[in-house]
Enzyme design. Structure first.
Site, PDB file in Angstrom:
ATOM      1  N   CYS A 143       0.827  -1.204   0.000  1.00 14.72           N
ATOM      2  CA  CYS A 143       0.000   0.000   0.000  1.00 14.72           C
ATOM      3  C   CYS A 143       0.865   1.259   0.000  1.00 14.72           C
ATOM      4  CB  CYS A 143      -0.943   0.005   1.206  1.00 14.72           C
ATOM      5  SG  CYS A 143      -2.012   1.453   1.246  1.00 14.72           S
ATOM      6  N   CYS A 183      -0.477   4.178   2.042  1.00 10.56           N
ATOM      7  CA  CYS A 183      -0.323   4.021   3.497  1.00 10.56           C
ATOM      8  C   CYS A 183       1.130   4.262   3.921  1.00 10.56           C
ATOM      9  CB  CYS A 183      -0.668   2.609   3.955  1.00 10.56           C
ATOM     10  SG  CYS A 183      -2.107   1.887   3.186  1.00 10.56           S
ATOM     11  N   ASP A 184       2.076   3.718   3.169  1.00 10.12           N
ATOM     12  CA  ASP A 184       3.448   3.631   3.677  1.00 10.12           C
ATOM     13  C   ASP A 184       4.466   4.501   2.947  1.00 10.12           C
ATOM     14  OD1 ASP A 184       2.596   1.770   5.542  1.00 10.12           O
ATOM     15  OD2 ASP A 184       2.877   0.087   4.175  1.00 10.12           O
TER      16      ASP A 184
END
Ligand code: NDP
Length: 323
Positions: free
Chosen positions: A137, A140-141
């Site tokens: 992701c 997200c990261d």
């Protein structure tokens, strides 16, 4: 066990969508029963830090956030069960679902929140560095790799979108593509090709993810000619597709070509009256904890409206009928 239980609202799945649906359903007096499934807490339990979920100014670990959501649902008396639903008969309402102990749950309404599973390449090193440089992701990261070199594997719209997103914060992005063409839409391809920070490595396959105690340090690639090359990166992002977890409902619920459940307009309604879907199982494009939680809330509201329109407020709930 052979016993049967009648419930107003059954929720299958325990990611942000399932727990948010449970919180809202509890507060609407729907006495939801939640089956957590194979991976209680869902995909977020495999991530490390979550920094983009509003309400956590210092960030929070994925497992902790899911534990918090679970606790919040329990606070309103959600009946959360470790276990799986293994069979679904949606041919008539109320629906009949069977859990892994053989118990039959007769549900007036069903919320499917079974999520999606990111596809991985299947390399042992990928699992070794999962959460330590390997991520499925980028949204997200990506932030953890700002000003660093990263790689994205895949040639579809997700891979291109992730590469563009990462190029906005990283010093360089390698896009590892197994064929000599991108599968992504033409517009997306152009954006990637015109981005000076993205280098596309066509006809390259990932052989091994390299690393040390600090996490990922590089990737060993094999060219289609057989030649091996190493690139130096600290982040390795998978974007080779997701598999929505719909097998259990596949013969009943309409899905798109990729297997995502089709919901009607802005609602969480599926093709079956009384069955609702929320979270990643019906979302090929956003796939975020916050959007999943939002759609879980929508599903509970849709169920509440559905039951009040179809059964009235005084539906008897959770009558335990022993055989
Ligand atoms: P896709 O299935 O479209 O693409 C997967 C990509 O990964 C392909 O390029 C495929 O290569 C590659 N791949 C698969 N397995 C491997 C492997 N083992 N090793 C290396 N590469 C591999 O998935 P997406 O997640 O990109 O997209 C899913 C759907 O969502 C699509 O319909 C897409 O259009 C849509 N989408 C739309 C967006 C938008 O419009 N903004 C954003 C994101 C997704 P190959 O091409 O060789 O098969």
């Amino acid at each position: 066990m052979g016993n049967t239980e009648h419930v107003k609202c059954l929720i299958v799945g325990s990611g942000p969508a399932g727990y948010a649906a449970a919180i809202y359903a509890c507060r609407a007096n729907l006495n939801p029963v939640v089956y957590e499934g194979l991976e209680p807490g869902g995909q977020l339990t495999t991530t490390t830090e979550v920094e983009n979920f509003p309400g956590y100014p210092e960030g929070v670990s994925g497992p902790q956030m899911m534990e918090d959501m679970r606790k919040q649902a329990l606070r309103f008396n959600a009946d959360i069960r470790t276990g799986m639903i293994v069979k679904a008969d949606l041919s008539q309402r109320p629906f009949t679902l069977t859990d892994d102990s053989g118990k039959e749950i007769i549900a007036e309404a069903l919320i499917i929140a079974t999520g999606a599973t990111a596809k991985y390449l299947g390399l042992p090193s990928e699992q070794k560095y999962r959460g330590q440089g390997v991520s499925a992701c980028a949204t997200c990261d990506g932030f953890f790799y700002r000003k660093q070199q990263v790689a994205v594997v895949g040639g579809g719209d997700t891979a291109c979108e992730d590469a563009i997103y990462l190029a906005g914060m990283c010093s360089k992005v390698y896009l590892i593509v197994r064929r000599n063409v991108l599968r992504a839409s033409k517009a997306m391809q152009e954006r990637v090709l015109n981005n000076p920070k993205i280098e596309i490595l066509f006809e390259h396959q990932t052989k091994e993810i390299l690393g040390n105690n600090a996490g990922v340090s590089g990737v060993l690639l094999t060219k289609n000619t057989g030649e091996e090359v190493t690139i130096e990166v600290t982040g390795f992002f998978l974007a080779i597709g997701h598999q929505p977890n719909t097998e259990l409902f596949a013969s009943w619920i309409k899905t798109d070509d990729h297997g995502y459940i089709i919901t009607e307009g802005k609602s969480t309604r599926t093709n079956i009256f009384g069955v609702f879907a929320c979270g990643d199982v019906q979302d090929p494009s956003y796939r975020q904890a916050i959007t999943a939680a939002g759609s879980g809330c929508m599903a509970a509201i849709d169920v509440e409206r559905f039951l009040s329109e179809n059964y009235g407020a005084a539906v008897e709930t959770k009558i335990l009928v022993q055989d």
